[in-house]
Enzyme design. Structure first.
Site, PDB file in Angstrom:
ATOM      1  N   LEU A 121       1.626  -3.525  -6.455  1.00 32.65           N
ATOM      2  CA  LEU A 121       0.629  -2.614  -5.871  1.00 32.65           C
ATOM      3  C   LEU A 121       0.179  -3.693  -4.765  1.00 32.65           C
ATOM      4  O   LEU A 121      -0.624  -4.407  -5.246  1.00 32.65           O
ATOM      5  CB  LEU A 121      -0.291  -1.956  -6.647  1.00 32.65           C
ATOM      6  CG  LEU A 121       0.116  -1.067  -7.615  1.00 32.65           C
ATOM      7  CD1 LEU A 121      -1.146  -0.477  -8.266  1.00 32.65           C
ATOM      8  CD2 LEU A 121       0.924   0.130  -6.779  1.00 32.65           C
ATOM      9  N   GLU A 122       0.268  -3.485  -3.442  1.00 26.13           N
ATOM     10  CA  GLU A 122      -0.255  -4.464  -2.356  1.00 26.13           C
ATOM     11  C   GLU A 122      -1.567  -3.585  -1.602  1.00 26.13           C
ATOM     12  O   GLU A 122      -1.141  -2.682  -1.118  1.00 26.13           O
ATOM     13  CB  GLU A 122       0.714  -4.770  -1.472  1.00 26.13           C
ATOM     14  CG  GLU A 122      -0.038  -5.578  -0.204  1.00 26.13           C
ATOM     15  CD  GLU A 122      -0.588  -6.795  -0.464  1.00 26.13           C
ATOM     16  OE1 GLU A 122      -1.568  -6.841   0.129  1.00 26.13           O
ATOM     17  OE2 GLU A 122       0.114  -7.491  -1.272  1.00 26.13           O
ATOM     18  N   LEU A 123      -2.756  -3.838  -2.067  1.00 23.65           N
ATOM     19  CA  LEU A 123      -3.746  -3.017  -1.539  1.00 23.65           C
ATOM     20  C   LEU A 123      -4.723  -3.470  -0.799  1.00 23.65           C
ATOM     21  O   LEU A 123      -5.145  -4.531  -1.307  1.00 23.65           O
ATOM     22  CB  LEU A 123      -4.594  -2.341  -3.035  1.00 23.65           C
ATOM     23  CG  LEU A 123      -3.709  -1.726  -4.062  1.00 23.65           C
ATOM     24  CD1 LEU A 123      -4.477  -1.278  -5.343  1.00 23.65           C
ATOM     25  CD2 LEU A 123      -2.794  -0.551  -3.524  1.00 23.65           C
TER      26      LEU A 123
ATOM     27  N   PHE B 248       4.463  -0.343  -4.001  1.00 24.92           N
ATOM     28  CA  PHE B 248       3.690   0.398  -2.942  1.00 24.92           C
ATOM     29  C   PHE B 248       2.632  -0.563  -2.204  1.00 24.92           C
ATOM     30  O   PHE B 248       2.062  -1.496  -2.958  1.00 24.92           O
ATOM     31  CB  PHE B 248       2.876   1.725  -3.739  1.00 24.92           C
ATOM     32  CG  PHE B 248       1.700   2.279  -2.946  1.00 24.92           C
ATOM     33  CD1 PHE B 248       2.464   3.281  -2.224  1.00 24.92           C
ATOM     34  CD2 PHE B 248       0.581   1.756  -3.046  1.00 24.92           C
ATOM     35  CE1 PHE B 248       1.434   4.012  -1.191  1.00 24.92           C
ATOM     36  CE2 PHE B 248      -0.522   2.442  -2.239  1.00 24.92           C
ATOM     37  CZ  PHE B 248       0.072   3.575  -1.505  1.00 24.92           C
TER      38      PHE B 248
END
Length: 85
Positions: free
Chosen positions: A54-56, A31
């Site tokens: 997760l790339e936030l 995501f």
């Protein structure tokens, strides 16, 4: 591609995304987006011990190859990262 390598699911995050995240046959989730959504994904996938990527909050990833002109790459990457701010 062999069957199952490329799959496309149409729908909104709350409906299609939630169905994928909480389905026991989906083994991993990747995501890119905001932390609030990532928190929900983590909570919904936790009972299945799914692998998460997760790339936030990241912006403008770049790959620079070893044979590239480093000075030009740095200048171009910095300019492209901030020119539309």
């Amino acid at each position: 591609f062999p069957p199952g390598v490329v799959n496309i699911v149409f729908g909104t995050g709350p409906r299609a995304g939630d169905a994928l995240v909480s389905h026991p046959d989906v083994p991993l989730i990747s995501f890119t987006g905001g932390t609030a959504t990532a928190r929900l994904i983590t909570e919904r996938s936790a009972p299945y011990c799914k692998k998460l990527s997760l790339e936030l909050g990241g912006k403008n990833p770049a790959i620079i190859f070893a044979d590239a002109d480093m000075e030009q790459c740095i200048s171009t990457t910095v300019r492209s990262s901030f020119s539309n701010q």
